[in-house]
Write a protein that holds these residues in place. Sequence first.
Motif, PDB file in Angstrom:
ATOM      1  N   MET A  45     -22.802  27.929 -72.273  1.00 52.42           N
ATOM      2  CA  MET A  45     -21.446  28.343 -72.635  1.00 52.42           C
ATOM      3  C   MET A  45     -20.863  29.294 -71.587  1.00 52.42           C
ATOM      4  SD  MET A  45     -20.458  26.656 -75.191  1.00 52.42           S
ATOM      5  CE  MET A  45     -21.375  25.318 -74.390  1.00 52.42           C
ATOM      6  N   TRP A  46     -21.723  30.140 -71.008  1.00 51.45           N
ATOM      7  CA  TRP A  46     -21.266  31.041 -69.941  1.00 51.45           C
ATOM      8  C   TRP A  46     -20.782  30.230 -68.732  1.00 51.45           C
ATOM      9  CZ3 TRP A  46     -20.301  36.125 -69.016  1.00 51.45           C
ATOM     10  CH2 TRP A  46     -20.170  36.511 -67.678  1.00 51.45           C
ATOM     11  N   VAL A  47     -21.576  29.260 -68.344  1.00 55.66           N
ATOM     12  CA  VAL A  47     -21.187  28.425 -67.202  1.00 55.66           C
ATOM     13  C   VAL A  47     -19.896  27.672 -67.522  1.00 55.66           C
ATOM     14  CG1 VAL A  47     -21.846  26.435 -65.803  1.00 55.66           C
ATOM     15  CG2 VAL A  47     -23.533  28.197 -66.319  1.00 55.66           C
ATOM     16  N   GLU A  48     -19.798  27.126 -68.733  1.00 52.01           N
ATOM     17  CA  GLU A  48     -18.626  26.340 -69.124  1.00 52.01           C
ATOM     18  C   GLU A  48     -17.350  27.173 -69.121  1.00 52.01           C
ATOM     19  OE1 GLU A  48     -16.436  23.004 -70.568  1.00 52.01           O
ATOM     20  OE2 GLU A  48     -18.503  23.094 -69.833  1.00 52.01           O
ATOM     21  N   ASN A  49     -17.429  28.378 -69.701  1.00 49.41           N
ATOM     22  CA  ASN A  49     -16.213  29.155 -69.934  1.00 49.41           C
ATOM     23  C   ASN A  49     -15.942  30.240 -68.911  1.00 49.41           C
ATOM     24  OD1 ASN A  49     -15.408  27.997 -72.605  1.00 49.41           O
ATOM     25  ND2 ASN A  49     -17.426  28.763 -73.183  1.00 49.41           N
ATOM     26  N   VAL A  50     -16.934  30.566 -68.068  1.00 49.62           N
ATOM     27  CA  VAL A  50     -16.751  31.630 -67.079  1.00 49.62           C
ATOM     28  C   VAL A  50     -16.874  31.084 -65.657  1.00 49.62           C
ATOM     29  CG1 VAL A  50     -17.582  33.857 -66.232  1.00 49.62           C
ATOM     30  CG2 VAL A  50     -17.566  33.390 -68.695  1.00 49.62           C
ATOM     31  N   GLU A  51     -18.034  30.522 -65.352  1.00 47.21           N
ATOM     32  CA  GLU A  51     -18.279  30.083 -63.980  1.00 47.21           C
ATOM     33  C   GLU A  51     -17.434  28.870 -63.594  1.00 47.21           C
ATOM     34  OE1 GLU A  51     -19.853  31.832 -61.994  1.00 47.21           O
ATOM     35  OE2 GLU A  51     -21.120  33.131 -63.229  1.00 47.21           O
ATOM     36  N   LEU A  52     -17.190  27.980 -64.545  1.00 55.81           N
ATOM     37  CA  LEU A  52     -16.410  26.770 -64.248  1.00 55.81           C
ATOM     38  C   LEU A  52     -14.964  26.878 -64.728  1.00 55.81           C
ATOM     39  CD1 LEU A  52     -18.981  23.931 -65.066  1.00 55.81           C
ATOM     40  CD2 LEU A  52     -18.574  25.118 -62.911  1.00 55.81           C
ATOM     41  N   ALA A  53     -14.559  28.084 -65.094  1.00 56.47           N
ATOM     42  CA  ALA A  53     -13.185  28.271 -65.570  1.00 56.47           C
ATOM     43  C   ALA A  53     -12.193  28.063 -64.434  1.00 56.47           C
ATOM     44  CB  ALA A  53     -13.023  29.678 -66.151  1.00 56.47           C
ATOM     45  N   ASP A  68      -8.571  23.564 -53.594  1.00 59.42           N
ATOM     46  CA  ASP A  68      -9.800  23.391 -52.807  1.00 59.42           C
ATOM     47  C   ASP A  68     -11.053  23.692 -53.620  1.00 59.42           C
ATOM     48  OD1 ASP A  68      -8.021  22.900 -50.835  1.00 59.42           O
ATOM     49  OD2 ASP A  68      -8.536  24.604 -49.564  1.00 59.42           O
ATOM     50  N   ALA A  69     -10.883  24.311 -54.795  1.00 62.91           N
ATOM     51  CA  ALA A  69     -12.048  24.707 -55.594  1.00 62.91           C
ATOM     52  C   ALA A  69     -12.810  23.488 -56.091  1.00 62.91           C
ATOM     53  CB  ALA A  69     -11.602  25.565 -56.777  1.00 62.91           C
ATOM     54  N   GLU A  70     -14.103  23.664 -56.301  1.00 65.52           N
ATOM     55  CA  GLU A  70     -14.935  22.577 -56.800  1.00 65.52           C
ATOM     56  C   GLU A  70     -14.516  22.212 -58.221  1.00 65.52           C
ATOM     57  OE1 GLU A  70     -18.870  24.073 -56.599  1.00 65.52           O
ATOM     58  OE2 GLU A  70     -19.089  23.761 -54.430  1.00 65.52           O
ATOM     59  N   LYS A  71     -14.450  20.937 -58.493  1.00 63.89           N
ATOM     60  CA  LYS A  71     -14.151  20.433 -59.840  1.00 63.89           C
ATOM     61  C   LYS A  71     -15.422  19.780 -60.384  1.00 63.89           C
ATOM     62  CE  LYS A  71      -9.628  21.291 -59.459  1.00 63.89           C
ATOM     63  NZ  LYS A  71      -9.551  21.665 -58.044  1.00 63.89           N
ATOM     64  N   TRP A  72     -15.807  20.209 -61.589  1.00 60.20           N
ATOM     65  CA  TRP A  72     -17.035  19.712 -62.196  1.00 60.20           C
ATOM     66  C   TRP A  72     -16.723  18.834 -63.414  1.00 60.20           C
ATOM     67  CZ3 TRP A  72     -22.048  20.613 -60.372  1.00 60.20           C
ATOM     68  CH2 TRP A  72     -22.127  21.453 -59.250  1.00 60.20           C
ATOM     69  N   SER A  73     -15.710  18.014 -63.297  1.00 58.47           N
ATOM     70  CA  SER A  73     -15.277  16.991 -64.272  1.00 58.47           C
ATOM     71  C   SER A  73     -14.221  17.506 -65.233  1.00 58.47           C
ATOM     72  CB  SER A  73     -16.464  16.397 -65.063  1.00 58.47           C
ATOM     73  OG  SER A  73     -16.910  17.287 -66.072  1.00 58.47           O
ATOM     74  N   GLY A  74     -13.916  18.821 -65.201  1.00 62.18           N
ATOM     75  CA  GLY A  74     -12.900  19.342 -66.101  1.00 62.18           C
ATOM     76  C   GLY A  74     -11.504  19.333 -65.529  1.00 62.18           C
ATOM     77  N   GLY A  75     -11.373  18.988 -64.240  1.00 63.92           N
ATOM     78  CA  GLY A  75     -10.071  18.942 -63.600  1.00 63.92           C
ATOM     79  C   GLY A  75      -9.439  20.316 -63.464  1.00 63.92           C
ATOM     80  N   LEU A 164     -17.201  13.937 -60.266  1.00 61.68           N
ATOM     81  CA  LEU A 164     -18.667  13.984 -60.302  1.00 61.68           C
ATOM     82  C   LEU A 164     -19.260  13.383 -59.023  1.00 61.68           C
ATOM     83  CD1 LEU A 164     -19.425  13.007 -64.017  1.00 61.68           C
ATOM     84  CD2 LEU A 164     -19.630  15.263 -62.959  1.00 61.68           C
ATOM     85  N   ALA A 165     -18.651  12.307 -58.546  1.00 63.03           N
ATOM     86  CA  ALA A 165     -19.135  11.694 -57.302  1.00 63.03           C
ATOM     87  C   ALA A 165     -18.941  12.643 -56.120  1.00 63.03           C
ATOM     88  CB  ALA A 165     -18.403  10.377 -57.049  1.00 63.03           C
ATOM     89  N   MET A 166     -17.853  13.406 -56.110  1.00 63.84           N
ATOM     90  CA  MET A 166     -17.625  14.376 -55.043  1.00 63.84           C
ATOM     91  C   MET A 166     -18.678  15.471 -55.064  1.00 63.84           C
ATOM     92  SD  MET A 166     -13.463  14.737 -55.118  1.00 63.84           S
ATOM     93  CE  MET A 166     -13.368  15.893 -53.742  1.00 63.84           C
ATOM     94  N   ARG A 167     -19.013  15.943 -56.257  1.00 67.35           N
ATOM     95  CA  ARG A 167     -20.041  16.986 -56.361  1.00 67.35           C
ATOM     96  C   ARG A 167     -21.414  16.424 -55.957  1.00 67.35           C
ATOM     97  NH1 ARG A 167     -16.911  19.345 -55.741  1.00 67.35           N
ATOM     98  NH2 ARG A 167     -18.432  20.120 -54.258  1.00 67.35           N
ATOM     99  N   HIS A 168     -21.700  15.213 -56.366  1.00 65.85           N
ATOM    100  CA  HIS A 168     -22.968  14.574 -56.005  1.00 65.85           C
ATOM    101  C   HIS A 168     -23.062  14.401 -54.494  1.00 65.85           C
ATOM    102  CE1 HIS A 168     -25.865  11.059 -55.872  1.00 65.85           C
ATOM    103  NE2 HIS A 168     -26.520  11.926 -56.632  1.00 65.85           N
ATOM    104  N   ALA A 169     -21.970  13.969 -53.880  1.00 66.57           N
ATOM    105  CA  ALA A 169     -21.950  13.778 -52.424  1.00 66.57           C
ATOM    106  C   ALA A 169     -22.128  15.107 -51.702  1.00 66.57           C
ATOM    107  CB  ALA A 169     -20.634  13.122 -52.009  1.00 66.57           C
ATOM    108  N   ALA A 388     -11.760  31.153 -57.529  1.00 66.25           N
ATOM    109  CA  ALA A 388     -11.451  30.140 -56.520  1.00 66.25           C
ATOM    110  C   ALA A 388     -11.886  30.547 -55.118  1.00 66.25           C
ATOM    111  CB  ALA A 388      -9.953  29.838 -56.526  1.00 66.25           C
ATOM    112  N   MET A 389     -11.888  31.864 -54.819  1.00 67.60           N
ATOM    113  CA  MET A 389     -12.156  32.313 -53.449  1.00 67.60           C
ATOM    114  C   MET A 389     -13.602  32.703 -53.189  1.00 67.60           C
ATOM    115  SD  MET A 389      -8.873  34.491 -52.162  1.00 67.60           S
ATOM    116  CE  MET A 389      -9.138  35.855 -53.292  1.00 67.60           C
TER     117      MET A 389
END
Length: 482
Positions: A45-53, A68-75, A164-169, A388-389
């Motif tokens: 939940m921390w990763v979902e709501n804080v790190e990937l916010a 430019d920030a990484e997207k982990w499927s949440g857009g 997801l493919a971008m993160r995998h690559a 983001a930075m």
Amino acid sequence: MFVQDQLSRSAVFAFHFFKRFAKVSLLGIFALGATGLTAFEGAHMWVENVELAADTDPEAKRWEWDCDAEKWSGGDQGGTDPALGFKARHAVRAAWMAENWGSGSQTGVVRSTSHTGHVRQGSGTFDIVDARLGFAEEFLSLALEIAEDVTSSGKLRARTPVELAMRHAAVLERMGTKDAFFDARSDYERVWFGLAGQGPDAPRTALKLGDLNFRLGDHKDALEWWARTIGMIQESRPSEGHAAPTISQKLPSSPSAQRTLAATLVSLSAYYSTTRQFERAQTLQQTALSLLRSIPAASSVMTASPHHLLHSLFLLHRSSLISIHHAEVLYAVRSPRESSLNHLAHAAESAERVVLALCGKTIQSPKQGKLIPPVETSLIESFTKSIAMRKPAKALLRDARRTAVEAWNLMGILSEGEKDGDVHKALDCYERALAWAGAPADGTDGSRGPGEGIPEAEWDALWNNYVRAREVVRGQGRRRSD
């Protein structure tokens, strides 16, 4: 009767003891399991709501660091796509944890290369890769498999498989093995077709494909992808076939596009320089430096917003890389040595400015008037607290330190020369490079070593140069004393 009563009471006591023991044990196991499950889900939940916010700072949007920030499927909303389901979302978060927090293992993991289709006969079928990258790749592969199954339901976001493919690559690319590069290229090609060449991710994907093709030795394809990148950014018609990309003085208005353009120019400069196309290299480097220096920079470190400052520092660092390439090309075509030294000095100064601005520090002036870099180089709060930075600032700090090391090392090599070199000046350059590489300024030979982000091979080459120049200077001092 007395003996029987004693035996009965002993049996009852033993029964009650073991009954209580079983209850306490079950309660303990349940409590441990509940605690472990709570900690496990709490971390997710921390990763979902804080790190990937998503970064909601208006300045981040203005300077497009959120793009430019990484997207982990949440857009743009951040987090992970709810339509992926319980298992896939946990796999995506686990991949983030493995990549950023580590896997708990200090050793590498074995990655099979047999599925890539690029294994040569007799070359082996396994690679040893960083454990955290190996686990991250496995989790992302699982999430991608599930995403493919869910896509048919129509509930999944259209961009989720692409993200997801971008993160995998990106994880495969960081592994650094040839087979991983082949897999990363396949992923980015999949991303390219998924994007249909549209949107802000398209130029960045084309740049990635150009860089990967260059690493894999497919130079013609690399040039084609770089030309496509520049064509999309500068809104010009891409060069036909495998012709050299055409670069105009037209600047894109988008900050993200400016950064992508700068990175593409560095890749092209490196390609022309390393393939000994010196005439094209010089033309490109002069055009690139003129173009990058025409972009308005932050007027002051103190007054500019952190987002604007990081943007300016990114472009400044890329121009310093091109200056190093230009110095090497000028030396290769036998231009006066001073011209190369001037470009290297400019590159070193620019790279140092980037590091100091990111860390909020200044170069000190100790005894004998020699300037030494700060021992500790850590990002200031305005960068570490920004969602983001944080990652691009950390990468820029590492790259700028390496650039400063390379520039000072090359200045030392050129200063030594073959006949009329100044070995004392060369030694000063090597010492400055060692300081930026992370070596303590007053440390003994045994305590010196590369700092974080400095490869061992680069350190060894620099250290050998320093020792050679030091021994020459010491020998000259002994001859004078005699």
